[in-house]
Design an enzyme around this catalytic site. Structure first.
Site, PDB file in Angstrom:
ATOM      1  N   ASP A  11      37.387  48.703  45.808  1.00  0.00           N
ATOM      2  CA  ASP A  11      37.105  48.814  44.370  1.00  0.00           C
ATOM      3  C   ASP A  11      35.943  49.774  44.104  1.00  0.00           C
ATOM      4  OD1 ASP A  11      36.596  48.328  41.667  1.00  0.00           O
ATOM      5  OD2 ASP A  11      35.752  46.332  42.010  1.00  0.00           O
ATOM      6  N   HIS A  31      32.205  43.639  38.805  1.00  0.00           N
ATOM      7  CA  HIS A  31      32.406  44.583  39.903  1.00  0.00           C
ATOM      8  C   HIS A  31      31.071  44.907  40.585  1.00  0.00           C
ATOM      9  CE1 HIS A  31      36.531  45.543  38.514  1.00  0.00           C
ATOM     10  NE2 HIS A  31      36.018  45.296  37.325  1.00  0.00           N
ATOM     11  N   HIS A  46      40.789  52.076  42.387  1.00  0.00           N
ATOM     12  CA  HIS A  46      40.483  51.303  41.184  1.00  0.00           C
ATOM     13  C   HIS A  46      39.247  51.827  40.441  1.00  0.00           C
ATOM     14  CE1 HIS A  46      41.600  48.039  38.646  1.00  0.00           C
ATOM     15  NE2 HIS A  46      40.380  47.543  38.625  1.00  0.00           N
ATOM     16  N   HIS A  56      44.233  38.854  42.034  1.00  0.00           N
ATOM     17  CA  HIS A  56      43.658  37.937  41.039  1.00  0.00           C
ATOM     18  C   HIS A  56      44.423  38.066  39.725  1.00  0.00           C
ATOM     19  CE1 HIS A  56      41.528  41.737  40.307  1.00  0.00           C
ATOM     20  NE2 HIS A  56      41.290  41.315  39.068  1.00  0.00           N
TER      21      HIS A  56
END
Length: 531
Positions: free
Chosen positions: A173, A344, A366, A51
């Site tokens: 993530d 997130h 991440h 992204h």
């Protein structure tokens, strides 16, 4: 930046930057060290972008200066990349390839496919790298928003299908792994913004991340409902909005956008200002408006300010300072969780992602190490054995062979510091000196010696910067002057005449004296000349 390698083929996922930490004085940004990729440049087959956020594309211009390689990304992501590459003078020679959630890129031994995710920017993708050893999945940044602003939900069907086919390793993530439950929908922020617009009597200033297109759209929708014009300040906000409008990701009623120079033509209740500066950056538009140093607009008593973002770790003090300044002016300020939700996923969403892919091996990515550790515990809760989870540092590798994963060797990795136009020319020694200067200042000692006899012809002259105020410390500096005289005289008597030895003697002796007198350790810079 993550690397998947099989034999002589390397796939790179993302090429971002990170913002400097507090002790990185003067550093503008931090980018990844790509030494390993440069050493294996013939094997690198492409950079695949999840992204368009800075921490995923911000280092791309630096990477492409050293690697001639194709870049793959979605429409909005490549639109943002093109602006960066154009500014860097690299766009003409760049090889950019448009992909979407239905695309497949077939390499010689690897196959790369994509799946749609939801995040705080449109066109976010997860990536699946099909290798002879099995599928390796990188989720990108994600959450499971059931009511996304653009009505494009995460593609659970594709994720589940990939999981049923078998995933050897999942990279997921970890940012919100310490937050229980689910992350709120972006539409909740839209409802909060609408309430603020309903209450506001004067101008409204909204500061948010320039790349948060969904939030900008909701501000525009609220402005349209309450018949307000919208002016935009901040270069990054203007650039991103221009791209989003051109590509159809942002919809603005005709005649709503006005130039910032024209806001005085309207009454306060007819104006909304979209601004950068949600992190309290010293040179951002919001900070300059609050300090009356912006060239075109100031924050005024009675204005309403919405800071629609939470501080990035390390920026809390900057944001707190700007909020305090806004209150001092007399503005009404809305900030924090009332006008922001994370992009997130929280713990339940991370568990859902793990259950969709059902990986044999799991690598949390991440986030800070504590976040990855918390994510590892979540993975164990959904049935992944602890021995199948790898917590990695920069440069660590995991080797997969015949269905078995093990921790491999370490490759050259790390970070490159950027200061102005300098790339990598500031290291630990320079940062140490900057830290010392910021804490105790500098003392420059200038002495001229006779070339033949070694006698002092002039000086010592002592110049203080950031250590003590000269007019109030004359006695201390006189004593320091006398000490330097004594040190140099002793050195001459002992036949010590090498400049490096003289400088070290002055530095050591004066340093001990000043610490005894002040408990401070300024940087001491002796300058010795001959005449």
């Amino acid at each position: 930046m993550y690397v998947v390698q099989y034999d002589d083929e390397i796939v790179v996922i993302d090429a971002g930057l990170k913002f400097p930490e507090e002790d990185m004085l003067g550093i503008d940004m931090v980018i990844p060290d790509i030494t390993y990729l440069q050493e294996n440049r013939a094997k690198v087959k492409g950079i695949f972008l999840t992204h368009g956020h800075e921490d995923h594309i911000g280092g791309l211009a630096y990477v492409l200066r050293h690697l001639d390689v194709s870049v793959y990304g979605s429409k909005l992501t490549l639109g943002l990349v093109q602006v960066k590459l154009k500014e860097a003078g690299l766009l003409r020679d760049a090889s950019l390839h448009l992909v979407d959630d239905k695309s497949t890129v077939q390499l010689e031994k690897l196959k790369v496919s994509f799946f749609r995710t939801t995040h705080s920017i449109p066109d976010s993708l997860g990536i699946c790298v099909d290798t002879p050893e099995g599928k390796v999945v990188h989720t990108g940044d994600f959450k499971f928003d059931q009511t996304p602003v653009d009505n494009k939900m995460a593609d659970l069907a594709t994720m589940s299908k990939i999981g049923e086919e078998g995933v050897i390793a999942l990279l997921s993530d970890s940012t919100n792994s310490d937050r229980p439950g689910f992350t709120g929908s972006e539409r909740r922020v839209g409802q909060a913004i609408d309430r603020v617009f309903h209450l506001a009597k004067g101008r409204i200033v909204v500061a948010t991340f320039a790349s948060n297109i969904h939030r900008i759209q909701q501000v525009i929708d609220a402005a349209d409902q309450y018949r307000r014009k919208v002016a935009v300040v901040g270069r990054s906000m203007q650039n991103v909005m221009k791209i989003a409008l051109e590509l159809g990701y942002l919809h603005v009623p005709e005649g709503m956008l006005i130039d910032i120079d024209d806001i005085d033509r309207y009454s306060g209740n007819e104006i909304t200002i979209l601004s950068t500066g949600s992190q309290g950056e010293p040179m951002s538009a919001l900070t300059r408006m609050a300090r009356s140093s912006h060239r075109k607009v100031d924050i005024l008593p009675g204005d309403t300010v919405i800071i629609a973002a939470t501080p990035i770790p390390g920026n809390e003090r900057h944001v707190g300072r700007i909020v305090d300044q806004l209150y001092r002016i007399g503005a009404d300020v809305y900030y924090g969780s009332d006008v922001h939700v994370s992009g997130h996923g929280s713990q339940e969403e991370l568990k859902l992602m793990l259950n969709l892919f059902k990986p044999k091996y799991f690598i949390p990515i991440h986030g800070e190490f504590r976040m990855m550790r918390a994510h590892a515990k979540l993975a164990q809760q959904v049935g992944i054995p602890a021995e199948n989870i790898f917590l990695l540092d920069n440069g660590d590798t995991v080797e997969l062979s015949e269905g078995v994963a093990r921790l491999g060797g370490k490759v050259h990795a790390g970070q490159v510091l950027i200061d102005g136009l300098g790339v990598g020319d500031v290291g630990n020694i320079v940062l140490r000196d900057r830290k010392l200067l910021s804490q105790d200042g500098i003392l420059v000692v200038v002495v001229t010696l006779c070339k033949q006899t070694g006698a002092i012809l002039s000086g010592p002259d002592i110049i203080s910067r950031g250590f003590v105020y000269v007019r109030e410390s004359e006695e201390l500096l006189d004593q320091a002057n006398q000490l330097v005289n004594q040190i140099l005289t002793r050195c001459m008597e002992e036949k010590v005449n090498e400049w490096s030895s003289l400088k070290n003697s002055v530095r050591d002796g004066l340093g001990r004296f000043l610490y005894e007198k002040t408990k401070r350790r300024p940087m001491i810079l002796p300058i010795i000349m001959e005449a």
